[in-house]
Design a protein around this motif. Structure first.
Motif, PDB file in Angstrom:
ATOM      1  N   ILE A 142      -4.099   1.200  -1.654  1.00 40.73           N
ATOM      2  CA  ILE A 142      -3.502   2.978  -1.193  1.00 40.73           C
ATOM      3  C   ILE A 142      -4.054   2.389   0.372  1.00 40.73           C
ATOM      4  O   ILE A 142      -5.039   1.572  -0.234  1.00 40.73           O
ATOM      5  N   ALA A 143      -3.680   2.999   1.322  1.00 40.17           N
ATOM      6  CA  ALA A 143      -5.056   3.126   3.106  1.00 40.17           C
ATOM      7  C   ALA A 143      -5.488   4.344   2.574  1.00 40.17           C
ATOM      8  O   ALA A 143      -6.215   4.084   2.071  1.00 40.17           O
ATOM      9  N   GLU A 144      -6.268   3.395   3.271  1.00 38.41           N
ATOM     10  CA  GLU A 144      -7.886   4.306   3.357  1.00 38.41           C
ATOM     11  C   GLU A 144      -7.726   6.069   3.855  1.00 38.41           C
ATOM     12  O   GLU A 144      -8.778   6.322   3.267  1.00 38.41           O
ATOM     13  N   ARG A 145      -6.995   5.601   4.794  1.00 42.43           N
ATOM     14  CA  ARG A 145      -6.936   7.245   5.223  1.00 42.43           C
ATOM     15  C   ARG A 145      -6.794   8.320   3.851  1.00 42.43           C
ATOM     16  O   ARG A 145      -7.412   9.265   3.386  1.00 42.43           O
ATOM     17  N   GLU A 146      -6.131   8.007   3.354  1.00 46.08           N
ATOM     18  CA  GLU A 146      -5.321   8.759   0.978  1.00 46.08           C
ATOM     19  C   GLU A 146      -7.162   8.240   0.955  1.00 46.08           C
ATOM     20  O   GLU A 146      -7.181  10.065   0.108  1.00 46.08           O
ATOM     21  N   HIS A 147      -7.313   7.038   0.788  1.00 47.55           N
ATOM     22  CA  HIS A 147      -8.202   7.354   0.139  1.00 47.55           C
ATOM     23  C   HIS A 147      -9.460   8.596   0.236  1.00 47.55           C
ATOM     24  O   HIS A 147     -10.214   8.874  -0.775  1.00 47.55           O
ATOM     25  N   ASP A 148      -9.602   8.412   1.560  1.00 49.90           N
ATOM     26  CA  ASP A 148     -10.732   9.748   2.190  1.00 49.90           C
ATOM     27  C   ASP A 148     -10.134  10.399   1.537  1.00 49.90           C
ATOM     28  O   ASP A 148     -11.166  11.732   1.700  1.00 49.90           O
ATOM     29  N   TYR A 149      -8.950  10.513   1.493  1.00 50.69           N
ATOM     30  CA  TYR A 149      -8.158  12.111   2.025  1.00 50.69           C
ATOM     31  C   TYR A 149      -9.223  13.092   0.229  1.00 50.69           C
ATOM     32  O   TYR A 149      -8.997  13.725  -0.413  1.00 50.69           O
ATOM     33  N   MET A 150      -8.884  11.416  -0.440  1.00 45.42           N
ATOM     34  CA  MET A 150      -8.155  12.213  -2.578  1.00 45.42           C
ATOM     35  C   MET A 150     -10.633  12.645  -2.081  1.00 45.42           C
ATOM     36  O   MET A 150     -10.625  13.607  -3.417  1.00 45.42           O
ATOM     37  N   PHE A 151     -11.031  11.956  -1.722  1.00 47.01           N
ATOM     38  CA  PHE A 151     -12.432  12.045  -1.798  1.00 47.01           C
ATOM     39  C   PHE A 151     -12.826  12.918  -1.298  1.00 47.01           C
ATOM     40  O   PHE A 151     -14.203  13.566  -1.909  1.00 47.01           O
ATOM     41  N   ARG A 202     -10.353  -3.072   0.917  1.00 48.29           N
ATOM     42  CA  ARG A 202      -8.714  -2.637   1.026  1.00 48.29           C
ATOM     43  C   ARG A 202      -8.856  -1.491  -0.077  1.00 48.29           C
ATOM     44  O   ARG A 202     -10.349  -1.162  -0.751  1.00 48.29           O
ATOM     45  N   PHE A 203      -8.346  -0.103  -0.539  1.00 44.08           N
ATOM     46  CA  PHE A 203      -8.347   0.734  -0.810  1.00 44.08           C
ATOM     47  C   PHE A 203      -7.983   0.779  -2.296  1.00 44.08           C
ATOM     48  O   PHE A 203      -6.515   0.417  -2.463  1.00 44.08           O
ATOM     49  N   PHE A 204      -8.038   1.413  -3.445  1.00 42.68           N
ATOM     50  CA  PHE A 204      -7.467   1.200  -4.789  1.00 42.68           C
ATOM     51  C   PHE A 204      -7.214   1.872  -5.115  1.00 42.68           C
ATOM     52  O   PHE A 204      -8.464   2.784  -5.168  1.00 42.68           O
ATOM     53  N   HIS A 205      -6.115   3.048  -5.816  1.00 47.54           N
ATOM     54  CA  HIS A 205      -6.781   3.994  -7.201  1.00 47.54           C
ATOM     55  C   HIS A 205      -5.518   3.061  -8.597  1.00 47.54           C
ATOM     56  O   HIS A 205      -4.679   2.613  -8.684  1.00 47.54           O
ATOM     57  N   GLY A 206      -7.047   3.940  -9.664  1.00 42.74           N
ATOM     58  CA  GLY A 206      -6.625   3.364 -10.862  1.00 42.74           C
ATOM     59  C   GLY A 206      -6.589   4.378 -11.816  1.00 42.74           C
ATOM     60  O   GLY A 206      -7.373   5.078 -11.529  1.00 42.74           O
ATOM     61  N   TYR A 207      -5.671   4.161 -13.430  1.00 43.58           N
ATOM     62  CA  TYR A 207      -6.183   5.543 -14.665  1.00 43.58           C
ATOM     63  C   TYR A 207      -7.423   4.579 -14.862  1.00 43.58           C
ATOM     64  O   TYR A 207      -6.522   3.543 -15.223  1.00 43.58           O
ATOM     65  N   CYS A 208      -8.812   5.463 -15.349  1.00 45.32           N
ATOM     66  CA  CYS A 208      -9.546   4.790 -15.905  1.00 45.32           C
ATOM     67  C   CYS A 208      -9.697   5.007 -17.581  1.00 45.32           C
ATOM     68  O   CYS A 208      -9.811   6.910 -17.044  1.00 45.32           O
ATOM     69  N   ASP A 209      -9.568   4.961 -18.363  1.00 43.52           N
ATOM     70  CA  ASP A 209     -10.135   5.575 -19.858  1.00 43.52           C
ATOM     71  C   ASP A 209     -11.954   5.553 -19.934  1.00 43.52           C
ATOM     72  O   ASP A 209     -12.308   4.382 -20.492  1.00 43.52           O
ATOM     73  N   LEU A 210     -12.550   6.564 -19.140  1.00 36.47           N
ATOM     74  CA  LEU A 210     -13.591   7.074 -19.598  1.00 36.47           C
ATOM     75  C   LEU A 210     -14.161   7.315 -20.741  1.00 36.47           C
ATOM     76  O   LEU A 210     -15.609   7.001 -20.797  1.00 36.47           O
ATOM     77  N   ALA A 229       0.556  -1.370   0.338  1.00 37.66           N
ATOM     78  CA  ALA A 229      -0.235   0.215   0.055  1.00 37.66           C
ATOM     79  C   ALA A 229       0.666   1.836  -0.268  1.00 37.66           C
ATOM     80  O   ALA A 229       1.558   1.561   0.797  1.00 37.66           O
ATOM     81  N   ALA A 230       0.631   2.267  -1.609  1.00 38.89           N
ATOM     82  CA  ALA A 230       1.421   3.399  -1.264  1.00 38.89           C
ATOM     83  C   ALA A 230       0.933   4.687   0.220  1.00 38.89           C
ATOM     84  O   ALA A 230      -0.413   4.577   0.307  1.00 38.89           O
ATOM     85  N   ASP A 231       1.880   5.076   0.403  1.00 38.18           N
ATOM     86  CA  ASP A 231       1.666   5.480   1.202  1.00 38.18           C
ATOM     87  C   ASP A 231       1.197   7.627   0.455  1.00 38.18           C
ATOM     88  O   ASP A 231       1.125   7.311  -0.320  1.00 38.18           O
ATOM     89  N   ARG A 232       1.064   8.393   1.256  1.00 40.10           N
ATOM     90  CA  ARG A 232       0.853   9.836   0.834  1.00 40.10           C
ATOM     91  C   ARG A 232       1.762   9.919  -0.601  1.00 40.10           C
ATOM     92  O   ARG A 232       1.440  10.390  -1.473  1.00 40.10           O
ATOM     93  N   HIS A 233       2.644  10.089   0.292  1.00 41.54           N
ATOM     94  CA  HIS A 233       4.011  10.927  -0.592  1.00 41.54           C
ATOM     95  C   HIS A 233       4.127  10.194  -2.089  1.00 41.54           C
ATOM     96  O   HIS A 233       4.562  10.561  -3.183  1.00 41.54           O
ATOM     97  N   GLN A 234       4.478   8.791  -1.849  1.00 41.11           N
ATOM     98  CA  GLN A 234       4.565   7.779  -2.828  1.00 41.11           C
ATOM     99  C   GLN A 234       2.777   7.714  -4.062  1.00 41.11           C
ATOM    100  O   GLN A 234       2.987   7.702  -5.423  1.00 41.11           O
ATOM    101  N   MET A 235       2.107   7.629  -3.623  1.00 38.47           N
ATOM    102  CA  MET A 235       0.851   8.123  -3.849  1.00 38.47           C
ATOM    103  C   MET A 235       0.689   9.263  -4.661  1.00 38.47           C
ATOM    104  O   MET A 235       0.305   8.869  -6.454  1.00 38.47           O
ATOM    105  N   PHE A 236       0.677  10.619  -4.550  1.00 36.00           N
ATOM    106  CA  PHE A 236       1.292  11.747  -5.182  1.00 36.00           C
ATOM    107  C   PHE A 236       2.220  11.363  -6.230  1.00 36.00           C
ATOM    108  O   PHE A 236       1.981  11.918  -7.819  1.00 36.00           O
TER     109      PHE A 236
END
Length: 201
Positions: free
Chosen positions: A49-58, A95-103, A14-21
Motif C-alpha cells: 500500500i502507499a504511505e497515505r493508506e498506511h497512515d490512514y489505517m493507523f 515501503r508500506f504493506f498490509h498482511g493478515y496474521c494469525d496472532l 501498491a494498492a490504492d485506498r479503494h483496492q485496499m478496502f
C-alpha cells in the motif's frame, strides 16, 4: 474449498485506498460465509500500500499493539486473524504493506515481515504463477468472480471460479487454478503480462 499456501503476495504494485478496502475481504463471496473457520483463507495474504493508506489505517482506531515499524488492528477479521501494517526499508526505500496474521501463532508476524522482505528484495522483477492467479482474483470485480456452489455441477463447492470471455464473445465460468498461460496473460494488465516467471520461494 481451495486452501491457500501459508504466506502469499496477492496483488502486484501498491494498492490504492479503494483496492485496499476491496482486498480486506477478498473472500466475501465464499459459500456459507458465516459458518466454520475460514482463518486459513485470510492468514498469510499480503500486499503493498502507499504511505497515505498506511497512515490512514493507523489513525482509524488505537492499534492493538505497536512494535517498532509495525502495528496491528484492534478489530479482528475472523478468529485470531487481524490486519498488521508494516513500514519496511527495502533497498534503501521505506515501503508500506498490509498482511493478515494469525496472532494465535506467536511467530506469524515476524514470518510475514521476513517473507515480504525476501520477496521484495529479489533482484529481478518477476511473478510466480500463483502470484499471477492471486493478482487476477484480487483485481477482478465481484460480478466476474465467485465460488462454485451446489448449483455448479462442473466444480466442487467452494472452488474459486472466474468469468472468462472466449474469442467469440461468449462468457463462461472457469476454475481460477485451471487458467492457461494465455488466459492468465489476457487477464493481467499489460505491464504485468511479460514479466518473467519467478520460482516459488
Amino acid at each position: 474449498m481451495n486452501t491457500p499456501s501459508a504466506i502469499r503476495k496477492v496483488y502486484q504494485g501498491a494498492a490504492d485506498r479503494h483496492q485496499m478496502f476491496r482486498m480486506f475481504d477478498r473472500h466475501a463471496q465464499r459459500p456459507n460465509r458465516f459458518e466454520g473457520d475460514a482463518s486459513a483463507l485470510y492468514a498469510g495474504d499480503w500486499f503493498e500500500i502507499a504511505e497515505r493508506e498506511h497512515d490512514y489505517m493507523f489513525e482509524i482506531l488505537p492499534p492493538l499493539w505497536i512494535r517498532g515499524s509495525m502495528f496491528a488492528m484492534r478489530e479482528f477479521l475472523i478468529g485470531s486473524v487481524t490486519s498488521v501494517f508494516f513500514a519496511l526499508r527495502i533497498d534503501g526505500v521505506i515501503r508500506f504493506f498490509h498482511g493478515y496474521c494469525d496472532l494465535s501463532d506467536g511467530r506469524s508476524v515476524e514470518a510475514m515481515r521476513l517473507a515480504i522482505i525476501e520477496r521484495e528484495t529479489r533482484p529481478v522483477r518477476a511473478m510466480t504463477r500463483e502470484e499471477r492467479l492471486e493478482h487476477i482474483w484480487s483485481a477482478t470485480a465481484d460480478a466476474f468472480r465467485g465460488y462454485a456452489d451446489e448449483t455448479s455441477p462442473r466444480y466442487l463447492p467452494g472452488q474459486r471460479v472466474i468469468t472468462f470471455f472466449s474469442d467469440t464473445g461468449s462468457a463462461g465460468l472457469k476454475l481460477l487454478d485451471d487458467l492457461t498461460d494465455d488466459e492468465i496473460a489476457a487477464k493481467l494488465p499489460v505491464q504485468l503480462r511479460h514479466l518473467p516467471d519467478a520460482l516459488a520461494a
